[in-house]
Scaffold this motif. Structure first.
Motif, short mmCIF file in Angstrom:
data_model
loop_
_atom_site.label_atom_id
_atom_site.label_comp_id
_atom_site.label_asym_id
_atom_site.label_seq_id
_atom_site.Cartn_x
_atom_site.Cartn_y
_atom_site.Cartn_z
N PRO A 153 10.11 51.32 25.66
CA PRO A 153 9.01 52.26 26.00
C PRO A 153 9.33 53.69 25.62
CG PRO A 153 9.47 50.78 27.84
CD PRO A 153 10.58 50.59 26.85
N VAL A 154 10.60 54.09 25.70
CA VAL A 154 10.96 55.48 25.41
C VAL A 154 10.77 55.78 23.92
CG1 VAL A 154 12.82 57.18 25.45
CG2 VAL A 154 12.55 55.57 27.35
N ILE A 155 11.28 54.90 23.05
CA ILE A 155 11.14 55.12 21.61
C ILE A 155 9.67 55.06 21.21
CG2 ILE A 155 11.76 54.25 19.33
CD1 ILE A 155 14.34 53.20 20.51
N ARG A 156 8.93 54.10 21.77
CA ARG A 156 7.50 54.02 21.48
C ARG A 156 6.80 55.30 21.90
NH1 ARG A 156 6.70 49.58 23.75
NH2 ARG A 156 6.01 50.29 25.79
N SER A 157 7.17 55.83 23.06
CA SER A 157 6.56 57.06 23.54
C SER A 157 6.86 58.24 22.62
CB SER A 157 7.06 57.37 24.95
OG SER A 157 6.69 58.66 25.35
N VAL A 158 8.10 58.34 22.14
CA VAL A 158 8.48 59.44 21.26
C VAL A 158 7.70 59.37 19.94
CG1 VAL A 158 10.38 60.39 19.88
CG2 VAL A 158 10.74 59.80 22.28
N LEU A 159 7.55 58.17 19.39
CA LEU A 159 6.81 58.02 18.13
C LEU A 159 5.33 58.38 18.30
CD1 LEU A 159 8.38 54.70 16.78
CD2 LEU A 159 8.75 57.03 15.92
N LEU A 160 4.73 57.94 19.40
CA LEU A 160 3.33 58.28 19.64
C LEU A 160 3.17 59.78 19.89
CD1 LEU A 160 2.23 55.30 21.92
CD2 LEU A 160 1.54 55.72 19.56
N ALA A 161 4.12 60.36 20.61
CA ALA A 161 4.06 61.81 20.85
C ALA A 161 4.23 62.58 19.55
CB ALA A 161 5.12 62.22 21.86
N ALA A 162 5.09 62.08 18.65
CA ALA A 162 5.24 62.73 17.35
C ALA A 162 3.94 62.66 16.55
CB ALA A 162 6.38 62.08 16.58
N ALA A 163 3.25 61.51 16.63
CA ALA A 163 1.96 61.40 15.95
C ALA A 163 0.94 62.37 16.56
CB ALA A 163 1.45 59.97 16.05
N ALA A 164 0.95 62.48 17.89
CA ALA A 164 0.03 63.42 18.55
C ALA A 164 0.36 64.86 18.15
CB ALA A 164 0.11 63.25 20.07
N GLY A 165 1.65 65.21 18.14
CA GLY A 165 2.03 66.55 17.74
C GLY A 165 1.65 66.86 16.30
N THR A 166 1.75 65.87 15.42
CA THR A 166 1.33 66.06 14.03
C THR A 166 -0.17 66.34 13.95
OG1 THR A 166 3.09 64.58 13.27
CG2 THR A 166 1.26 64.99 11.76
N ALA A 167 -0.95 65.57 14.72
CA ALA A 167 -2.39 65.79 14.72
C ALA A 167 -2.74 67.18 15.25
CB ALA A 167 -3.08 64.71 15.56
N PHE A 168 -2.09 67.58 16.32
CA PHE A 168 -2.37 68.91 16.89
C PHE A 168 -1.92 70.02 15.95
CE2 PHE A 168 -2.10 66.81 21.26
CZ PHE A 168 -3.48 66.78 21.40
N GLY A 169 -0.75 69.84 15.29
CA GLY A 169 -0.25 70.87 14.39
C GLY A 169 -1.15 71.10 13.20
N VAL A 170 -1.59 70.01 12.58
CA VAL A 170 -2.48 70.15 11.42
C VAL A 170 -3.85 70.66 11.87
CG1 VAL A 170 -3.58 68.90 9.53
CG2 VAL A 170 -1.21 68.38 10.16
N SER A 171 -4.26 70.29 13.07
CA SER A 171 -5.51 70.81 13.60
C SER A 171 -5.44 72.34 13.74
CB SER A 171 -5.82 70.18 14.95
OG SER A 171 -6.96 70.75 15.54
N SER A 172 -4.27 72.85 14.16
CA SER A 172 -4.10 74.30 14.25
C SER A 172 -4.17 74.96 12.87
CB SER A 172 -2.77 74.63 14.93
OG SER A 172 -2.74 74.15 16.25
#
Length: 375
Positions: A153-172
């Motif tokens: 669950p921890v690794i899965r969470s980190v990968l999903l959070a990285a995807a979310a951060g990528t989406a937010f960063g490019v959105s900015s």
């Protein structure tokens, strides 16, 4: 108030909104069944969406008044605000290593982005914008696909959070691009960029919601908080005229700051994995402790107790040769009786006289047979 001061104030309020939304998202993920539409029936999830939306709007306005290299580092304060807020409002224990990891990640990120500068505000070319969206969507798809293959669950969470951060960063980045090109006379030209911002922000919210399930608050929030400005800064340096200050020394210092931020992120991930393992061990121990008294009580009741095949708590009495009728008699003991044990004979059952020829009571035939057997 100057435009720079206004952008700083808006960015700080935006970070508080994002922190509160992250806390509510993690709470919903921890208390909601694993169904895709389950969070939609929770009022707290809609409150989290509202807070994230307010943070996004404030972030957009801050980007309109200030440079990307100033607004993005302030977004890293989200995790600094979230940890004490979670400790106060939802009694979420963070621990010393969690605090150290969060501070290292924030300090490294702030140092990295404080070294970035901009020569002039410029926008993305049309071809650059298309390639940016294609690369972003591909990266998010790869991260989300890898997360589905992970059992931890921890690794899965980190990968999903990285995807979310990528989406937010490019959105900015797209938001900054729209703010630079915006004119009220030709606002229709900004519609593709606004649609892109909406899709990326919505995808980031859904991915961040999924990242909080089973992994706590610190690790996914730190990952998204670090990846978001790093991606935005990388795109800004590559396409928007951003650069590191002070030449080569500034570039080396930026690399050191990036290493510090990565160390803090790893500390948060390891700390969260250890916390999860301890929680699972405590749950298993409590379950075992709860089953022990039940097993002891069952053993104390013995084999004759109800529910243990004893037939209701006493020895069974076999039916005699008389069956279950009124003249039923129990069978004689199969083996020799122990010394001193009286022999129990069946009691005779008198018969009522039926006439003058039968004045005296007689034993039933089954009783006579048993007496002859014992004689």
């Amino acid at each position: 108030m100057t435009s720079l001061a206004l952008s700083v104030l808006l960015a700080l309020v935006s970070a508080v909104c994002y922190a509160a939304g992250a806390i509510l998202q993690e709470h919903v993920a921890a208390t909601t069944p694993r169904l895709a539409a389950a969070p939609l029936r929770r009022g707290s999830w809609w409150a989290a969406v509202t807070l994230n939306g307010a943070g996004a709007v404030l972030h957009v306005i801050a980007l309109a008044y200030g440079p990307l290299s100033v607004v993005q580092p302030l977004g890293a304060l989200t995790i600094v605000f979230a940890l004490p807020m979670a400790a106060i409002f939802v009694r979420r224990r963070v621990g010393g290593s969690g605090w150290r990891g969060a501070l290292l990640a924030t300090a490294g990120l702030a140092g990295l982005l404080s070294l970035t500068g901009t020569s002039r505000a410029q926008s993305l070319a049309e071809q650059e914008g298309v390639w940016l969206i294609v690369i972003t969507v591909s990266a998010i798809a790869v991260l989300a696909g890898a997360a589905r293959l992970m059992r931890s669950p921890v690794i899965r969470s980190v990968l999903l959070a990285a995807a979310a951060g990528t989406a937010f960063g490019v959105s900015s980045v797209v938001t900054k691009n729209v703010a630079v090109e915006w004119t009220w006379d030709a606002w229709e030209d900004a519609l593709p960029g606004l649609v892109t911002i909406g899709l990326l922000a919505s995808g980031g919210v859904l991915l961040s919601q999924a990242s909080y399930r089973g992994a706590g608050l610190a690790s996914p929030l730190a990952t998204a908080t670090v990846v978001n400005p790093v991606v935005a800064t990388a795109v800004g340096i590559a396409a928007l005229g951003e650069n590191f200050r002070h030449g080569t020394p500034g570039t080396l210092l930026a690399l050191v700051a990036a290493l510090v931020a990565s160390t803090g992120l790893v500390m948060l991930t390891v700390h969260n994995a250890e916390t999860e393992a301890e929680a699972e061990a405590e749950t298993a121990t409590e379950a075992a402790a709860g089953e022990a008294p039940v097993a002891q009580a069952a053993a104390a009741e013995g084999p004759g107790a109800p529910g243990h095949g004893g037939g209701g708590g006493g020895p069974e009495v076999p039916e005699g040769p008389g069956g279950s009728g009124p003249h039923a008699v129990p069978d004689a003991p199969a083996g020799p009786a122990e010394p001193g044990t009286p022999l129990l004979l069946p009691q005779p059952i008198p018969r009522q006289p039926t006439g003058e020829n039968d004045p005296a009571p007689r034993l039933p035939e089954c009783g006579e047979a048993v007496l002859q057997h014992h004689a």
